[in-house]
Design an enzyme around this catalytic site. Sequence first.
Site: not given
Ligand SMILES: NC(=O)c1ccc[n+]([C@@H]2O[C@H](COP(=O)([O-])OP(=O)(O)OC[C@H]3O[C@@H](n4cnc5c(N)ncnc54)[C@H](OP(=O)(O)O)[C@@H]3O)[C@@H](O)[C@H]2O)c1
Length: 295
Positions: A43, A48, A73, A106, A227
């Site tokens: 994704d 980004y 997106k 988005h 992520k």
């Molecule tokens: N459509 C939208 O508006 C929107 C907004 C936000 C996000 N997104 C999408 O959703 C995806 C995921 O959301 P997000 O990246 O915001 O947040 P998330 O996946 O909820 O959290 C990512 C965080 O969790 C940590 N993490 C991941 N796996 C872990 C584990 N097993 N143990 C401990 N910590 C862990 C990562 O650290 P490290 O990287 O240091 O491991 C990072 O700091 C994004 O990458 C993007 O593709 C979309």
Amino acid sequence: MNYITLNNGVKMPQLGYGVYQVSQEECERCVLDALQVGYRSIDTAQAYFNEEQVGTAIEKSRVDRKDIFLTTKVWVEHYGYKEAKASVLESLRKLRTDYLDLCLLHQPFADYYGAWHALEELYEVGKIRAIGVSNFYPDRLVDLCSFARIKPMVNQIEVHPLHQQGKAKEWMEKYGVQMEAWAPFGEGRSQMFTNPVLAEIGAKYGKTVAQVILRWHLQRGVVVIPKSTHRERMQENLEVFDFTLSSEDMERIAALDTKTSAFFAHDDPAMVEWFAQMVEQRKTNHVAAKEKKNW
Ligand SMILES: NC(=O)c1ccc[n+]([C@@H]2O[C@H](COP(=O)([O-])OP(=O)(O)OC[C@H]3O[C@@H](n4cnc5c(N)ncnc54)[C@H](OP(=O)(O)O)[C@@H]3O)[C@@H](O)[C@H]2O)c1
């Protein structure tokens, strides 16, 4: 891997890998790692600024393109029919592919109907296998479902144990729109990874808090795209298909819901103003950069 069938029959992996806030320097290595440990859904987004790195990694991975479910997106600056269409073609170029598996709008602001018409057209000519939206609260989603020629297949919104989006889920189910969770861990805010309830549940199954959270999403029928820039965490986040949370565990997690965003509410007028200012600012910067180039 579990697959979800979207309302147009396209199958989407229920667990994928997201690259928001993955820098251009790290993105190629991260996506290569993700593909090597077994992810088959990626994704990204125009906003980004790492589509090129995603495209390079996919090419270098030698995983067959047809085995990868690729999402991008369209950003608000590219809304309107003509601009959105051109921006998707530019995303295809950056991603080094001739089709997308899923393309989302988005944000629910500005001329999203014009942009939606562009997605409908690209969908009909086979450039995109499924189309959807992101951050559409129920009112905007029902509006689009009611007046668009083609209903969205996916709505990607903030969902995690502290903001479970029960009402939004009901509306999506009513209109056959698949819920996809962004920030499935709430980005670790509010001490998510040390939450005592989630840790206690994890201890029963020999699983981490991250794995409990992902399993909870999967059992709710939600698509997730966690992520991580760490290969071992990418692996950990994939190992969630060998246990099942009991209904009692699911109820305990349901009780953690604060029904409040850990980030921002898209229906808050102040937030919409902030977005509008950001889009305007980016346009100004873009024009300034273009003028500089022409000197
Ligand atoms: N459509 C939208 O508006 C929107 C907004 C936000 C996000 N997104 C999408 O959703 C995806 C995921 O959301 P997000 O990246 O915001 O947040 P998330 O996946 O909820 O959290 C990512 C965080 O969790 C940590 N993490 C991941 N796996 C872990 C584990 N097993 N143990 C401990 N910590 C862990 C990562 O650290 P490290 O990287 O240091 O491991 C990072 O700091 C994004 O990458 C993007 O593709 C979309």
